[in-house]
Design a protein around this motif. Sequence first.
Motif, mmCIF file in Angstrom:
data_model
loop_
_atom_site.group_PDB
_atom_site.id
_atom_site.type_symbol
_atom_site.label_atom_id
_atom_site.label_comp_id
_atom_site.label_asym_id
_atom_site.label_seq_id
_atom_site.Cartn_x
_atom_site.Cartn_y
_atom_site.Cartn_z
ATOM 1 N N LEU A 1 69.863 89.007 52.419
ATOM 2 C CA LEU A 1 70.486 87.727 52.783
ATOM 3 C C LEU A 1 71.682 87.428 51.880
ATOM 4 N N ALA A 2 71.595 87.869 50.620
ATOM 5 C CA ALA A 2 72.699 87.645 49.685
ATOM 6 C C ALA A 2 73.890 88.550 49.995
ATOM 7 N N ILE A 3 73.637 89.862 50.213
ATOM 8 C CA ILE A 3 74.775 90.774 50.439
ATOM 9 C C ILE A 3 75.395 90.586 51.812
ATOM 10 N N ASP A 4 74.713 89.843 52.699
ATOM 11 C CA ASP A 4 75.323 89.480 53.971
ATOM 12 C C ASP A 4 76.408 88.433 53.770
ATOM 13 N N ARG A 5 76.365 87.736 52.615
ATOM 14 C CA ARG A 5 77.280 86.625 52.360
ATOM 15 C C ARG A 5 78.224 86.870 51.180
ATOM 16 N N LEU A 6 77.845 87.763 50.277
ATOM 17 C CA LEU A 6 78.620 87.985 49.057
ATOM 18 C C LEU A 6 78.904 89.468 48.867
ATOM 19 N N PRO A 7 79.954 89.802 48.085
ATOM 20 C CA PRO A 7 80.207 91.209 47.768
ATOM 21 C C PRO A 7 79.027 91.830 47.024
ATOM 22 N N LEU A 8 78.831 93.122 47.256
ATOM 23 C CA LEU A 8 77.714 93.839 46.653
ATOM 24 C C LEU A 8 77.746 93.769 45.132
ATOM 25 N N GLY A 9 78.925 93.920 44.530
ATOM 26 C CA GLY A 9 79.036 93.885 43.072
ATOM 27 C C GLY A 9 78.674 92.534 42.489
ATOM 28 N N THR A 10 79.014 91.457 43.186
ATOM 29 C CA THR A 10 78.675 90.110 42.713
ATOM 30 C C THR A 10 77.165 89.908 42.691
ATOM 31 N N VAL A 11 76.485 90.310 43.767
ATOM 32 C CA VAL A 11 75.022 90.159 43.830
ATOM 33 C C VAL A 11 74.361 91.008 42.746
ATOM 34 N N ALA A 12 74.865 92.222 42.543
ATOM 35 C CA ALA A 12 74.296 93.099 41.516
ATOM 36 C C ALA A 12 74.449 92.508 40.120
ATOM 37 N N LEU B 1 82.218 84.892 38.430
ATOM 38 C CA LEU B 1 81.847 85.378 39.759
ATOM 39 C C LEU B 1 81.573 84.229 40.720
ATOM 40 N N THR B 2 80.835 83.231 40.240
ATOM 41 C CA THR B 2 80.471 82.116 41.123
ATOM 42 C C THR B 2 81.645 81.188 41.371
ATOM 43 N N ASP B 3 82.528 81.061 40.411
ATOM 44 C CA ASP B 3 83.658 80.144 40.558
ATOM 45 C C ASP B 3 84.588 80.589 41.685
ATOM 46 N N VAL B 4 84.602 81.903 41.950
ATOM 47 C CA VAL B 4 85.491 82.427 42.989
ATOM 48 C C VAL B 4 85.002 82.056 44.379
ATOM 49 N N ARG B 5 83.666 82.067 44.600
ATOM 50 C CA ARG B 5 83.145 81.973 45.963
ATOM 51 C C ARG B 5 82.090 80.890 46.178
ATOM 52 N N LEU B 6 81.729 80.135 45.152
ATOM 53 C CA LEU B 6 80.599 79.222 45.270
ATOM 54 C C LEU B 6 80.798 78.192 46.377
ATOM 55 N N VAL B 7 81.986 77.640 46.475
ATOM 56 C CA VAL B 7 82.237 76.607 47.479
ATOM 57 C C VAL B 7 82.092 77.190 48.885
ATOM 58 N N VAL C 1 82.737 102.024 50.225
ATOM 59 C CA VAL C 1 82.023 102.036 51.503
ATOM 60 C C VAL C 1 82.367 100.823 52.364
ATOM 61 N N LEU C 2 82.500 99.658 51.738
ATOM 62 C CA LEU C 2 82.662 98.416 52.495
ATOM 63 C C LEU C 2 84.066 97.825 52.402
ATOM 64 N N ALA C 3 84.941 98.471 51.630
ATOM 65 C CA ALA C 3 86.302 97.960 51.431
ATOM 66 C C ALA C 3 86.300 96.533 50.891
ATOM 67 N N GLN C 4 85.328 96.244 50.007
ATOM 68 C CA GLN C 4 85.239 94.920 49.372
ATOM 69 C C GLN C 4 86.066 94.937 48.083
ATOM 70 N N MET C 5 87.328 94.630 48.203
ATOM 71 C CA MET C 5 88.224 94.654 47.052
ATOM 72 C C MET C 5 88.038 93.381 46.232
ATOM 73 N N PRO C 6 87.560 93.482 44.985
ATOM 74 C CA PRO C 6 87.322 92.283 44.190
ATOM 75 C C PRO C 6 88.608 91.684 43.649
ATOM 76 N N ALA C 7 88.589 90.369 43.474
ATOM 77 C CA ALA C 7 89.699 89.692 42.817
ATOM 78 C C ALA C 7 89.639 89.962 41.320
ATOM 79 N N ALA C 8 90.719 89.645 40.627
ATOM 80 C CA ALA C 8 90.786 89.902 39.180
ATOM 81 C C ALA C 8 89.666 89.174 38.442
#
Length: 295
Positions: A87-98, A132-138, A253-260
């Motif tokens: 449920l988490a990786i459906d909504r967030l990048p894999l690296g963030t959840v890890a 990590l949370t500040d980028v996507r929490l909202v 694999v997922l082309a999830q390019m992280p922000a700085a």
Amino acid sequence: MDGTRLPPHAYFLVSAVFHYLGPAFAVLLFARVDVLGVAWLRIAAAGLVFALWRRPWRVWSRLDARGRRLVVGWGAVLALMNSAFYLAIDRLPLGTVAAIEFLPVIVLAAVAARTARNAAALALAVVGVWLLTDVRLVAEPWGFAFAGANAVLFALYIVLGHRVARNPAVSGVDGLALAMLVACAVAAPIGLLDAVPAFTDPVGIAAGIGVGISSSVIPYVCDQLAMARLPRATYALMVSLLPATATVIGILVLAQMPAAAEVAGVVLVVAAVAVHRERRRVELDVAPGSGRGAS
């Protein structure tokens, strides 16, 4: 199963790759099967493989009441952890959840052993997770809620996994096989209905089986073989690479390019896991393990 032919570090490296490679493929499967259905397919496929391979029901008769409670508890945690993780990786990048997975482990170590080193590790982890949370929490509050639940369950998975690996009545792999059958039963009310469409979709069912083998069979077996032989301090140091591994797999694999800011957050969490150290005799026997998330 003889796990002494290869060095334990090799088992850990295999586990580190497959822990997040399997979930990355699962994200691609979400287009065919609902998230919780994919989670159940993963658990069920792994349970079937373990049942055919290890016949774990024979272990049950050798366990005392405490051992049975331990295995049942571990299986329940596996079911809930995998569901929350998906449920988490459906909504967030894999690296963030890890990265979020490791916060409870560091907090437990800091509470158990109040040292300057652990205080520094906790500070690094808090800042890293904040970035990590500040980028996507909202945008994804539920994603972080599920990631937080997965993190707590991940800590419990580590505790119970180490206890099973050191239980003289059962080898770690056989205990894992029995726990996976329990997990399949516990997860059925959560995800079985969502998995039904895959039963008439050959590609979907094959992909679900592949995810189960790559996500649960290969890494969990390697976890047990590594945890049984690696010193906890060495294991803790190596496990610090897992959030970075998840980020790289997310990119490839997922082309999830992280922000700085996300890259900085993952780096700080990696540093925190590498720096932290547990008290030698901790009642909970907590040592960082797979992700899991476990994962």
